[in-house]
Design a protein around this motif. Structure first.
Motif, PDB file in Angstrom:
ATOM      1  N   SER A   9       0.841  -1.198   0.000  1.00  0.00           N
ATOM      2  CA  SER A   9       0.000   0.000   0.000  1.00  0.00           C
ATOM      3  C   SER A   9       0.874   1.246   0.000  1.00  0.00           C
ATOM      4  O   SER A   9       1.813   1.358   0.782  1.00  0.00           O
ATOM      5  N   VAL A  11       0.645   5.613  -0.280  1.00  0.00           N
ATOM      6  CA  VAL A  11      -0.242   6.773  -0.200  1.00  0.00           C
ATOM      7  C   VAL A  11       0.521   8.050  -0.534  1.00  0.00           C
ATOM      8  O   VAL A  11       1.744   8.115  -0.415  1.00  0.00           O
ATOM      9  N   SER A  15      -5.142  15.274  -4.264  1.00  0.00           N
ATOM     10  CA  SER A  15      -6.014  14.572  -5.203  1.00  0.00           C
ATOM     11  C   SER A  15      -5.216  13.828  -6.266  1.00  0.00           C
ATOM     12  O   SER A  15      -4.037  14.106  -6.494  1.00  0.00           O
ATOM     13  N   ALA A  16      -5.883  12.900  -6.928  1.00  0.00           N
ATOM     14  CA  ALA A  16      -5.273  12.200  -8.056  1.00  0.00           C
ATOM     15  C   ALA A  16      -4.907  13.213  -9.137  1.00  0.00           C
ATOM     16  O   ALA A  16      -5.607  14.203  -9.347  1.00  0.00           O
ATOM     17  N   SER A  21       1.377  12.161  -6.902  1.00  0.00           N
ATOM     18  CA  SER A  21       0.791  10.890  -7.345  1.00  0.00           C
ATOM     19  C   SER A  21       1.590  10.324  -8.512  1.00  0.00           C
ATOM     20  O   SER A  21       1.780   9.109  -8.624  1.00  0.00           O
ATOM     21  N   GLU A  25       3.552   6.704  -8.575  1.00  0.00           N
ATOM     22  CA  GLU A  25       3.402   5.725  -9.657  1.00  0.00           C
ATOM     23  C   GLU A  25       4.755   5.354 -10.253  1.00  0.00           C
ATOM     24  O   GLU A  25       4.976   4.209 -10.653  1.00  0.00           O
ATOM     25  N   GLU A  32      -1.295   0.407  -6.973  1.00  0.00           N
ATOM     26  CA  GLU A  32      -2.225   1.515  -7.163  1.00  0.00           C
ATOM     27  C   GLU A  32      -2.134   2.428  -5.945  1.00  0.00           C
ATOM     28  O   GLU A  32      -2.679   2.124  -4.883  1.00  0.00           O
ATOM     29  N   ALA A  33      -1.424   3.531  -6.113  1.00  0.00           N
ATOM     30  CA  ALA A  33      -1.276   4.480  -5.011  1.00  0.00           C
ATOM     31  C   ALA A  33      -2.589   5.212  -4.777  1.00  0.00           C
ATOM     32  O   ALA A  33      -3.350   5.471  -5.711  1.00  0.00           O
ATOM     33  N   THR A  34      -2.855   5.562  -3.520  1.00  0.00           N
ATOM     34  CA  THR A  34      -4.098   6.241  -3.177  1.00  0.00           C
ATOM     35  C   THR A  34      -3.813   7.499  -2.361  1.00  0.00           C
ATOM     36  O   THR A  34      -2.776   7.609  -1.709  1.00  0.00           O
ATOM     37  N   SER A  35      -4.746   8.422  -2.406  1.00  0.00           N
ATOM     38  CA  SER A  35      -4.603   9.656  -1.645  1.00  0.00           C
ATOM     39  C   SER A  35      -4.930   9.413  -0.178  1.00  0.00           C
ATOM     40  O   SER A  35      -5.896   8.725   0.152  1.00  0.00           O
TER      41      SER A  35
END
Length: 220
Positions: A9, A11, A15-16, A21, A25, A32-35
């Protein structure tokens, strides 16, 4: 260099579509990186184990250090385990049909605003945003042709904005270094070239900084 197990995981703040972000990547292309929200939220997520790795900007060739990141990692509870450097091609983006001459208000991250001083030249009301991607999202949601964002071309495309001006940074060699932070540091391997982040406080007298770093000259 000993590597950590591949995280599951990752983070980043904001925002994307933000530059961070993009850095996440690039560092971890299979994930799949997330905010996680704010810079502090990224730090907290890694610190409490909600995420394995967090990605944050730490230094820019035009604006210098990113104070928010440096302040968060200053206690040494988390370690820098990877880095990447990304070119920052800022653009001015507005809602479809807007024009640069009609813009009166510009949203962006304070560091991005600082990187575009020549273009801004005091002509606009400047509004800070958590990230450049958040600025693009805010402008898109508002739908006002008098509002614009300084953001990446990718963020402009993601939020349906038109690029009004391209490459508006004060210098075309606008680069930002991003770091990945984790709870477990990399294991030291003798004979491997390491990059070390050093934080120190000197006394308030002439020559204090020189005295602190001069020994590094003799230990290459």
């Amino acid at each position: 260099m000993s590597e950590l197990p591949l995280p599951t995981s990752v983070v980043y703040p904001g925002s994307a579509g933000s530059y961070t972000s993009e850095a996440a990547e690039r560092l971890y292309p299979t994930l799949e990186a997330t905010s996680a929200g704010s810079f502090a939220d990224v730090y907290a997520a890694v610190h409490d184990g909600s995420a394995d790795v967090g990605v944050l900007p730490i230094e820019n060739t035009l604006a210098g250090i990113v104070a928010d990141t440096c302040n968060l990692i200053a206690d040494g509870a988390l370690a820098i385990v990877a880095e990447t450097i990304i070119h920052i091609p800022h653009c001015l983006a507005g809602v479809p049909g807007s024009t640069t001459t009609g813009v009166t208000r510009i949203h962006s991250h304070p560091v991005a605003l600082a990187q575009c001083r020549v273009f801004l030249d005091g002509r606009f009301e400047e509004i800070g945003a958590p990230t450049t991607a958040d600025a693009a999202r805010i402008v898109a949601e508002q739908g006002d042709p008098a509002w614009a964002a300084i953001a990446s071309p990718a963020a402009a495309q993601r939020y349906g904005l038109e690029i009004l001006e391209s490459d508006i940074s004060d210098h075309l060699e606008n680069m930002t270094r991003f770091v990945a932070i984790a709870r477990t540091p990399l294991d030291y391997t003798e004979g491997v070239a390491w990059k070390t982040a050093l934080r120190l406080v000197t006394g308030h007298q002439p020559g204090a900084l020189h005295d602190a770093i001069e020994p590094l000259r003799y230990h290459k």
